[in-house]
Design an enzyme around this catalytic site. Structure first.
Site, short mmCIF file in Angstrom:
data_model
loop_
_atom_site.label_atom_id
_atom_site.label_comp_id
_atom_site.label_asym_id
_atom_site.label_seq_id
_atom_site.Cartn_x
_atom_site.Cartn_y
_atom_site.Cartn_z
N GLU A 339 18.03 14.27 35.09
CA GLU A 339 17.57 15.64 35.37
C GLU A 339 17.59 15.97 36.85
OE1 GLU A 339 13.86 15.97 33.27
OE2 GLU A 339 14.84 15.88 31.30
N GLU A 441 20.08 14.60 23.41
CA GLU A 441 18.67 14.64 23.00
C GLU A 441 18.40 15.86 22.11
OE1 GLU A 441 16.02 14.36 26.35
OE2 GLU A 441 17.31 12.93 27.43
#
Length: 564
Positions: A339, A441
């Site tokens: 991220e 995800e």
């Protein structure tokens, strides 16, 4: 070879789709089964001149953007906007694919968002592009309305609010019905995820055997489809059996993260991760390594946050060397610095080259693993200014220019209400990089009711599986006694929830059923199968033979011979 029924079927299938592609007129409204093939064209470079519009402009053909759309439409819009399109009679549930070339004046570079206002609501982002002065940049996106609109305005805004002049060229808006969209998906699945195979049965002298009985069964899938797992799977045999029956890939939810393996400085413990890896190995499941570092300070060990810069530099070296020495060669992927589009803890403390260094060390330590960027709100939305598709591409290229081995595109996919045309447009643009794309995800927000969760999940999974550049899909559905992060496939007793039924349905749909029949006069038996490994039993009289063969991606028919 002479024509076969399977060959004729494939030819007819291709002709059917080609006819739809070349001989149907662009839709003025998406109300029937006809329509053009979806155009996956995308561009990431800024060009001196715009390319021609997709679909010849679709319903925007010969339409000139209005410089004063508010006066024409009567609709209220907020903020500054530039040339816009006033649209009439947009329909509910139709998938609208939008594209345009954008050029700005008044800034060197800025993020431009396409927005849509109807009588009932404003869709804040239906596509975005980082546009530059002096050249044309390609915006690709789309939308689905939650209710019909008699009058809408599609307009453009500078995301940071600065005054810039926006020029629009080669705009296109192409509607697709659900039927047309599904047809395009199925065509891609047939051409990218399946392949024709012909089995040739002969005796020891090479004579063709007509009437030999064939039983073929797919025993493994080529496409990785899996889920996150947690320590709850350790020693839980029913859960393990449930998982292995469905999935061929896994990722550890939290158990490899730094805060899990070294909660106190110098006290490294890989016991839980080792036990989970034993389960993975024992069942021949591939696993992703998630993650080496996480740029979000909230999920960085508290003791790490309190280190001096020099102590932090030493600690990160120790972390990466320890982890990679322990697990080098065990995981097919590593999410190296998770991220990084949204957070920058390590880069703030160690400098802009910190992430580049992480990638360099990871590659040296585990050269056969694919190293990934991994982030959220890239494919889910274009409203997040931190993680637009252009930001993702720019950061990836920056790391590559710095010498990083960057071989994988990781898209988390935490959806609320999926915008499927936008999702496809983002995948198209990322596909221009030529790297494998994984949906890493996938889940649907727990704020959505369970039946609607199932509908949305099926839309997302079908879209991912149908896109040729997506090479793996992971669900974020690790099971815990108190539920899952956002979405569980089952209750804790392993009874399917609605999303679990969707997954089971798609897993069955995307697997070749048992093939049984007899060879023809040429001693051949043909079928069309999903990519993967197959076991076949051929029987003729009192003779039989067992064999295995693989179907990998390719345009030509796979031929396999068995001697009895």
């Amino acid at each position: 070879m002479e024509d076969r029924p399977l060959s004729r079927f494939l030819v007819l299938l291709k002709l059917f789709f080609l006819c739809l592609c070349f001989f149907t007129k662009p839709c003025s409204a998406a109300t029937d089964g006809d329509g053009p093939f979806y155009d996956s064209s995308a561009y990431t470079e800024c060009k001196p001149q715009p390319e021609a519009p997709l679909y010849n402009g679709g319903i925007l053909k010969d339409y000139t953007p209005n410089s004063n759309p508010r006066a024409e439409s009567g609709l209220a819009t907020t903020g500054a906007y530039s040339p816009a399109f006033v649209l009439q009679n947009l329909t509910h549930r139709t998938k609208y694919c939008f594209s345009a070339w954008i050029k700005i004046n008044g800034a060197d570079s800025t993020l431009i968002k396409a927005r849509l206002s109807t009588e009932n609501r404003t869709y804040n982002c239906i596509g975005s592009v980082v546009s530059k002065s002096g050249c044309w940049s390609f915006l690709k996106g789309g939308f689905v309305l939650d209710s019909p609109s008699q009058l809408s305005i599609l307009f453009f805004q500078n995301a940071d609010g600065r005054e810039v002049d926006i020029s629009i060229a080669s705009a296109s808006l192409q509607p697709f019905t659900d039927q047309q969209w599904r047809m395009n998906q199925e065509y891609k699945i047939h051409t990218e995820r399946k392949r024709a195979v012909t089995l040739h049965i002969t005796d020891a002298q090479g004579n063709k055997l007509q009437g030999a009985t064939i039983r073929a069964k797919q025993i493994s899938k080529d496409f990785p489809f899996g889920s996150a797992i947690a320590k709850t799977i350790i020693g839980n045999l029913p859960y393990q059996n449930w998982f292995v029956k469905r999935f061929n890939a896994a990722v550890f939810e939290n158990e490899l993260k730094w805060y899990a393996t070294e909660p106190e400085q110098g006290k490294t413990n890989y016991t839980i991760a080792d036990q989970m890896l034993e389960f993975v190995r024992a069942n021949q499941i591939i696993a992703r390594g998630h993650n080496i570092f996480w740029e979000d300070p909230l999920y960085t060990p508290s003791w790490v946050r309190n280190l001096t810069d020099e102590e932090l530099r030493s600690a990160v070296e120790s972390r990466i060397q320890s982890l990679m020495k322990k697990y080098g060669g065990e995981f097919i992927h590593w999410d190296v610095s998770n991220e990084m589009l949204h957070f920058d803890f390590y880069e703030k403390r160690l400098g802009r080259n910190a992430t580049l260094h992480f990638f360099e060390i990871a590659h040296q330590s585990d050269p056969l693993a694919t190293l990934f960027m991994n982030d959220f709100n890239v494919v889910e939305t274009c409203a997040d200014v931190n993680s637009t598709v252009d930001d993702y591409i720019s950061r990836l290229r920056e790391l590559q220019r710095g010498g990083a081995t960057m071989d994988g595109i990781g898209l988390e996919g935490h959806f609320t209400v999926p915008n499927i045309p936008l999702m496809r447009a983002v995948l198209d643009k990322l596909a221009t990089l030529g790297l494998p794309i994984w949906l890493t995800e996938i889940d649907i927000s727990k704020t959505i009711d369970k039946q609607t969760q199932a509908i949305y999940l099926e839309e997302v999974l079908r879209e991912g599986f149908a896109h040729p550049s997506v090479t793996g899909i992971m669900l974020w559905t690790a099971l815990h006694p108190n539920g899952c992060y956002q979405m569980c496939l089952t209750d804790y007793d392993l009874n399917n929830l609605p999303v679990g039924n969707v997954v089971d349905k798609l897993l069955t749909e995307w697997r070749t059923g048992k093939q049984e029949g007899q060879t023809d006069e040429h001693g051949s038996y043909s079928f069309y199968g999903f990519l993967g490994e197959y076991k076949v039993i051929a029987t003729y009289g009192d003779k039989s033979a067992n064999a295995t063969f693989s179907l990998s991606r390719g345009d030509e028919t796979r031929h396999f011979s068995i001697h009895l």
